[in-house]
Motif scaffolding. Structure first.
Motif, PDB file in Angstrom:
ATOM      1  N   PRO A   1       0.825  -1.218   0.000  1.00 37.09           N
ATOM      2  CA  PRO A   1       0.000   0.000   0.000  1.00 37.09           C
ATOM      3  C   PRO A   1       0.863   1.275   0.000  1.00 37.09           C
ATOM      4  N   ARG A   2       0.315   2.319  -0.562  1.00 34.99           N
ATOM      5  CA  ARG A   2       1.059   3.578  -0.691  1.00 34.99           C
ATOM      6  C   ARG A   2       1.517   4.105   0.669  1.00 34.99           C
ATOM      7  N   ASP A   3       0.671   4.010   1.714  1.00 31.43           N
ATOM      8  CA  ASP A   3       1.090   4.533   3.018  1.00 31.43           C
ATOM      9  C   ASP A   3       2.270   3.737   3.580  1.00 31.43           C
ATOM     10  N   TRP A   4       2.320   2.445   3.298  1.00 31.43           N
ATOM     11  CA  TRP A   4       3.459   1.613   3.716  1.00 31.43           C
ATOM     12  C   TRP A   4       4.708   2.071   2.967  1.00 31.43           C
TER      13      TRP A   4
ATOM     14  N   VAL B   1      12.149   1.927  -3.485  1.00 28.47           N
ATOM     15  CA  VAL B   1      10.804   2.428  -3.200  1.00 28.47           C
ATOM     16  C   VAL B   1      10.441   3.632  -4.061  1.00 28.47           C
ATOM     17  N   GLN B   2      11.398   4.450  -4.409  1.00 31.38           N
ATOM     18  CA  GLN B   2      11.122   5.704  -5.125  1.00 31.38           C
ATOM     19  C   GLN B   2      10.297   5.502  -6.396  1.00 31.38           C
ATOM     20  N   PRO B   3      10.622   4.529  -7.259  1.00 40.70           N
ATOM     21  CA  PRO B   3       9.807   4.353  -8.469  1.00 40.70           C
ATOM     22  C   PRO B   3       8.347   4.014  -8.157  1.00 40.70           C
TER      23      PRO B   3
ATOM     24  N   ASP C   1       6.740   7.180  -7.374  1.00 39.54           N
ATOM     25  CA  ASP C   1       6.640   8.018  -8.580  1.00 39.54           C
ATOM     26  C   ASP C   1       5.602   7.481  -9.571  1.00 39.54           C
ATOM     27  N   GLY C   2       5.036   6.303  -9.266  1.00 38.07           N
ATOM     28  CA  GLY C   2       4.001   5.734 -10.116  1.00 38.07           C
ATOM     29  C   GLY C   2       4.506   4.950 -11.303  1.00 38.07           C
TER      30      GLY C   2
END
Length: 188
Positions: A126-129, A179-181, A184-185
């Motif tokens: 999940p995005r929050d994780w 995690v960065q990509p 960034d979607g």
């Protein structure tokens, strides 16, 4: 690890926690490090407990600054910027430590550590994780990173183990790159 933003906080933290070791910045607001060390040493003299080792840290490099730190009660002195390996050496010297380095060359750990992780391995989280993981990696918070990895679904155990190996080796830059990509979607 506890951190004080000024000399008064340093004294209060020492009084509450009675640490074995303190890195004392000599240039602090309110009460400077010299005075904080003097007050800690005065309080130590009044109560029976072990002597806290205190190593002064300062950007000053003159011999007189070193003498002032030792006269205030510091056990040793280091000039900034300090290299991490030298800090560990000084810590070991002051506390009589001997470091034991693990041999992580077992076949399983070696194979896992050499497996390539990609952002696709984390895309299901999940995005929050992902945001919490990214933030923890940016600030080098290995404890939070481990908690986050432990919260991964059980079917992701192999990925979790690879992440744990990287956290244990403090490879925060690699974790950020993983995690960065996702944040960034990117999808491939």
């Amino acid at each position: 690890m506890l951190e004080a933003s000024n000399g008064l906080e340093a004294i209060a933290l020492w009084h509450e926690w009675r640490p074995h070791f303190i890195w004392m910045d000599l240039r602090m607001p309110s009460v400077n490090g010299y005075e904080a060390v003097r007050q800690i040493r005065a309080q130590e003299a009044l109560t029976p407990h072990q002597h806290t080792k205190i190593v002064a840290l300062t950007a000053q490099t003159s011999e007189s600054d070193r003498d002032l730190a030792l006269a205030a009660g510091c056990d040793d002195y280091m000039s900034k910027p300090v290299q991490v390996n030298l800090m560990f050496e000084k810590l070991a010297e002051q506390l009589g430590l001997k470091y034991t380095y693990s041999d992580s060359s077992s076949e399983q750990d070696f194979a896992l550590s050499r497996q390539s992780l990609t952002f696709a391995d984390l895309a299901m989280m999940p995005r929050d994780w992902l945001e919490a993981f990214h933030h923890a990696a940016l600030i080098g918070d290995d404890k939070t990173l481990m908690v986050l990895v432990e919260s991964m679904p059980s079917d992701q155990a192999a990925i979790a183990h690879q992440l744990q190996l990287r956290i244990e080796q403090f490879e925060f830059d690699k974790l950020i790159s993983l995690v960065q990509p996702c944040l960034d979607g990117q999808t491939s």
